[in-house]
Design a protein around this motif. Structure first.
Motif, short mmCIF file in Angstrom:
data_model
loop_
_atom_site.label_atom_id
_atom_site.label_comp_id
_atom_site.label_asym_id
_atom_site.label_seq_id
_atom_site.Cartn_x
_atom_site.Cartn_y
_atom_site.Cartn_z
N MET A 1 0.85 -1.19 0.00
CA MET A 1 0.00 0.00 0.00
C MET A 1 0.89 1.24 0.00
O MET A 1 1.81 1.35 0.81
N SER A 2 0.61 2.16 -0.92
CA SER A 2 1.43 3.37 -1.01
C SER A 2 1.11 4.32 0.14
O SER A 2 0.00 4.36 0.66
N ILE A 3 2.13 5.07 0.53
CA ILE A 3 1.99 6.05 1.61
C ILE A 3 1.59 7.39 1.02
O ILE A 3 2.11 7.80 -0.02
N ALA A 4 0.66 8.07 1.66
CA ALA A 4 0.18 9.36 1.17
C ALA A 4 1.34 10.35 1.08
O ALA A 4 2.29 10.31 1.86
N LEU A 5 1.23 11.26 0.12
CA LEU A 5 2.31 12.23 -0.10
C LEU A 5 2.57 13.08 1.14
O LEU A 5 3.74 13.39 1.45
N TYR A 6 1.54 13.48 1.85
CA TYR A 6 1.77 14.36 2.99
C TYR A 6 2.52 13.65 4.11
O TYR A 6 3.17 14.30 4.95
N ARG A 7 2.46 12.31 4.14
CA ARG A 7 3.24 11.55 5.13
C ARG A 7 4.66 11.30 4.65
O ARG A 7 5.60 11.31 5.43
N ARG A 8 4.81 11.08 3.34
CA ARG A 8 6.16 10.83 2.81
C ARG A 8 7.02 12.08 2.84
O ARG A 8 8.24 11.98 2.92
N TYR A 9 6.40 13.23 2.73
CA TYR A 9 7.17 14.46 2.63
C TYR A 9 6.99 15.35 3.86
O TYR A 9 6.93 16.57 3.77
N ARG A 10 6.92 14.72 5.03
CA ARG A 10 6.94 15.48 6.27
C ARG A 10 8.29 16.14 6.44
O ARG A 10 9.33 15.54 6.13
N PRO A 11 8.36 17.36 6.92
CA PRO A 11 9.67 17.99 7.16
C PRO A 11 10.43 17.24 8.24
O PRO A 11 9.86 16.82 9.26
N GLU A 12 11.73 17.04 8.03
CA GLU A 12 12.57 16.32 9.00
C GLU A 12 13.51 17.24 9.75
O GLU A 12 14.13 16.82 10.74
N ARG A 13 13.64 18.48 9.31
CA ARG A 13 14.47 19.46 10.00
C ARG A 13 13.72 20.78 10.04
O ARG A 13 12.76 21.00 9.28
N LEU A 220 -2.85 17.19 -4.43
CA LEU A 220 -1.93 16.74 -5.48
C LEU A 220 -1.97 15.22 -5.60
O LEU A 220 -1.98 14.68 -6.71
N ASP A 221 -2.02 14.53 -4.47
CA ASP A 221 -2.12 13.08 -4.46
C ASP A 221 -3.38 12.62 -5.20
O ASP A 221 -3.36 11.68 -6.00
N GLN A 222 -4.48 13.31 -4.95
CA GLN A 222 -5.75 12.97 -5.59
C GLN A 222 -5.68 13.19 -7.10
O GLN A 222 -6.16 12.36 -7.89
N ALA A 223 -5.09 14.31 -7.51
CA ALA A 223 -4.98 14.60 -8.94
C ALA A 223 -4.07 13.60 -9.64
O ALA A 223 -4.36 13.16 -10.77
N VAL A 224 -2.98 13.22 -8.99
CA VAL A 224 -2.06 12.23 -9.57
C VAL A 224 -2.74 10.87 -9.69
O VAL A 224 -2.58 10.16 -10.69
N SER A 225 -3.51 10.51 -8.68
CA SER A 225 -4.22 9.23 -8.71
C SER A 225 -5.22 9.18 -9.87
O SER A 225 -5.43 8.13 -10.48
N ALA A 226 -5.82 10.33 -10.19
CA ALA A 226 -6.83 10.38 -11.26
C ALA A 226 -6.21 10.41 -12.64
O ALA A 226 -6.79 9.86 -13.60
N GLU A 227 -5.01 11.01 -12.80
CA GLU A 227 -4.45 11.23 -14.13
C GLU A 227 -3.10 10.56 -14.37
O GLU A 227 -2.56 10.65 -15.47
N GLY A 228 -2.55 9.92 -13.36
CA GLY A 228 -1.26 9.27 -13.57
C GLY A 228 -0.10 10.23 -13.39
O GLY A 228 -0.08 11.03 -12.45
N GLY A 235 -7.92 18.40 -15.26
CA GLY A 235 -7.95 17.34 -14.25
C GLY A 235 -7.91 17.89 -12.85
O GLY A 235 -8.58 17.37 -11.94
N ALA A 236 -7.14 18.96 -12.64
CA ALA A 236 -7.09 19.58 -11.32
C ALA A 236 -8.44 20.16 -10.95
O ALA A 236 -8.89 20.06 -9.80
N ARG A 237 -9.11 20.75 -11.94
CA ARG A 237 -10.45 21.30 -11.67
C ARG A 237 -11.42 20.18 -11.29
O ARG A 237 -12.23 20.34 -10.38
N ARG A 238 -11.34 19.08 -12.01
CA ARG A 238 -12.24 17.95 -11.69
C ARG A 238 -11.95 17.41 -10.29
O ARG A 238 -12.87 17.08 -9.54
N ALA A 239 -10.68 17.32 -9.95
CA ALA A 239 -10.32 16.80 -8.63
C ALA A 239 -10.83 17.71 -7.51
O ALA A 239 -11.18 17.25 -6.43
N LEU A 240 -10.87 19.00 -7.79
CA LEU A 240 -11.32 19.97 -6.79
C LEU A 240 -12.82 20.18 -6.80
O LEU A 240 -13.37 20.81 -5.88
N GLY A 241 -13.50 19.70 -7.85
CA GLY A 241 -14.94 19.95 -7.97
C GLY A 241 -15.24 21.39 -8.32
O GLY A 241 -16.25 21.95 -7.89
#
Length: 556
Positions: A1-13, A220-228, A235-241
């Motif tokens: 299972m892939s990890i959500a972008l906001y968890r993968r790119y948490r600031p470390e410093r 961004l994760d949602q838009a990438v999931s919808a369009e690759g 596509g961004a507009r559709r993702a945002l409604g």
């Protein structure tokens, strides 16, 4: 299972924090100098890095080889915390552990020394959710904790934290992330993920995130999931409604013209295309804000693109003063109501209609509006000069009685200054000069009717009677409504200082010349002659109307 972008790119410093330079630098300095406080309060909206900063701080105070106040993230202490295996760094969700028993338990445990690290760190998230009894049980420990304990309280609602607590902690406010900063961060993440984003897509996602880094990465994760691996603007507009820009612009123009039917059609088209009602309302509010700032002379504060800036300028010019400010007030109320389990579409339509069809003013408000208009009219008084009428036909007015006619002027003789009309004299020219004042008075009672009157003007008048001319049947129907006629009559009476009757009259629009035989008087010409009774035509540029002119209607 892939990890959500906001968890993968948490600031470390601290240096990885987005848009929180002051907070990051201050904490780095405190860690480097060893002058840490015993308790911190991190306050700010969701997704701005409060909990991430607390975790960085927990590693920094326990790191065995920090560099300029930053954790190295490779020493055993840092790795233990990063892996979530440390029993000395505890995160407590105050929303589910908010009672007095939990705080009593915490108060007992803080006495014990750390199991493996240098300091124990307690991170209490959503701290404002603690009960008053829990705060009372926790207060003494928070004020004077053991030397080996550090408290970090995180909250989105600092005003709900008791003052006795706020006075015992060091507070840091995490600001909302600017759209440009967030868009740049999303671009960096997209590049690292191998995602190509179309121009305008990432700023659109960043704007929809409303200053939250976490929300931006989730979108961004949602838009990438919808369009690759490619994120397009559509596509961004559709993702945002979001609604299509053309539909949104159509809706805004209909609102500015108080065209309720057109506004509801545009909203229906947006919903049919998949627009989210809440997002549609936010976009309308965003452009309404831009229009209001443009009307105030501060267009650069609207933060919109070139096309939207041009739209906002049009909206500011067409709508009456204060219209968009009223809209912003209504939309803020709607945003609150939409958080409840309601029919979102119906709520949006309701608030659009309320903006275009405000509730009738009370008797006191109407009287105040009339008094204001009267004062404005008295101030202008005889200083106002009538603007020349731009009409379809050049008509020479019939001679006035000798008492009002200007003295004849011979060749080479300079014209004598015209004497201003006395305050109580209301000729046609005087009514035209005061027409903006009448519209202003009507705006306070019925803004839609005022919008109709802007396309009309007096064509015949005396002190107690005004004939309003227009080329549009819609305008005649609106003004001739008895209730609307009464509103106009009241506004005119407030200017004239006496009762005034109001009548509407149709004036045929101009048509290209050459469609009637020479010497033939067209229907349009006859309409003008009827309008300016007793005048003679000296030049015409008229075209025949498609049909007979509607009969004038007289209102009380």
């Amino acid at each position: 299972m892939s990890i959500a972008l906001y968890r993968r790119y948490r600031p470390e410093r601290f240096s990885d924090l987005i848009g929180q330079d002051v907070v990051a630098q201050t904490l780095r300095n405190e860690v480097s100098a060893g002058s840490l406080a015993h308790a911190y309060l991190f306050a700010g909206m969701r997704g701005t890095g409060k909990t991430s900063t607390a975790r960085i701080l927990a590693r920094a105070v326990n790191c065995t080889s920090p560099l300029d106040g930053e954790p190295d993230n490779v020493c055993p202490a840092c790795r233990e915390i990063l892996d979530g295996a440390s029993v000395d760094v505890l995160e407590i969700d105050a929303a589910s552990n908010r009672g007095i028993d939990e705080m009593r338990d915490l108060r007992e445990k803080v006495k014990y020394l750390p199991a493996s690290l240098r300091r124990k760190v307690y991170i209490i998230d959503e701290a404002h959710m603690l009960t008053p009894e829990a705060w009372n049980a926790f207060l003494k420990t928070l004020e004077e904790p053991p030397e080996h304990v550090l408290f970090v309280l995180a909250t989105t609602e600092p005003h709900k934290v008791p003052e006795t607590v706020r006075s015992r902690v060091q507070r840091f406010d995490f600001r909302r992330i600017a759209t440009s900063e967030l868009a740049a961060h999303l671009g960096s993440v997209a590049e690292r993920e191998g995602v190509v984003a179309e121009d305008g897509a990432l700023p659109l996602l960043a704007r929809a995130a409303q200053g939250s880094v976490r929300d931006g990465l989730s979108l961004l994760d949602q838009a990438v999931s919808a369009e690759g691996t490619r994120v397009t603007l559509a596509g961004a507009r559709r993702a945002l409604g979001l609604a299509d820009p053309a539909t949104l612009f159509e809706l805004m123009r209909a609102l500015s013209g108080a065209d309720a039917a057109a506004a509801l059609r545009a909203a229906a088209a947006a919903f049919a295309a998949g627009a989210d009602p809440r997002q549609l309302l936010r976009e309308v509010a965003r452009l309404a804000r831009g229009a209001e700032l443009t009307a105030l002379g501060y267009p650069e504060g609207a933060d919109v693109g070139p096309e939207e800036a041009a739209l906002c300028a049009d909206l500011a010019a067409v709508a009456p003063p204060g219209f968009w400010l009223t809209g912003l007030d209504l939309f803020a109320e709607a945003e609150t109501n939409l958080r409840q389990p309601v029919d979102a579409r119906m709520q949006v339509e309701l608030y659009l209609l309320r903006l275009m069809r405000p509730a009738p003013a009370t008797a006191d408000e109407a009287a105040l509006g009339a008094l204001t208009a009267r004062v404005a009219a008295l101030e202008r008084g005889s200083q106002r000069t009538a603007a020349p009428e731009a009409g379809a036909a050049a008509v020479a007015p019939s001679p006035e009685p000798p008492t009002n006619a200007p003295a004849p002027q011979t060749a080479g003789q300079e014209a004598e200054p015209q004497t201003p009309e006395p305050e109580g004299v209301f000729t046609l020219e005087r009514w035209r000069a005061e027409w903006p004042v009448i519209i202003e008075a009507v705006t306070r009672v019925d803004s839609m009717l005022a919008g109709v009157l802007r396309d009309c003007r007096p064509v015949e008048a005396d002190a107690g009677h005004v004939v309003i001319g227009t080329q549009h049947k819609f305008h005649i129907d609106k003004i001739s409504d008895p209730a609307k006629t009464a509103v106009v009559a009241d506004a005119a009476a407030s200017v004239a200082g006496r009762p005034v009757t109001v009548e509407t009259r149709f004036i045929a629009p101009a048509q290209p010349s050459g469609q009637s035989p020479p010497g033939t008087v067209s229907d349009a010409t006859r309409a003008v002659l009827q309008t300016f009774s007793g005048s003679r035509v000296v030049a015409t540029r008229l075209r025949e109307d498609a049909g007979p002119a509607p009969q004038p209607r007289r209102g009380a």
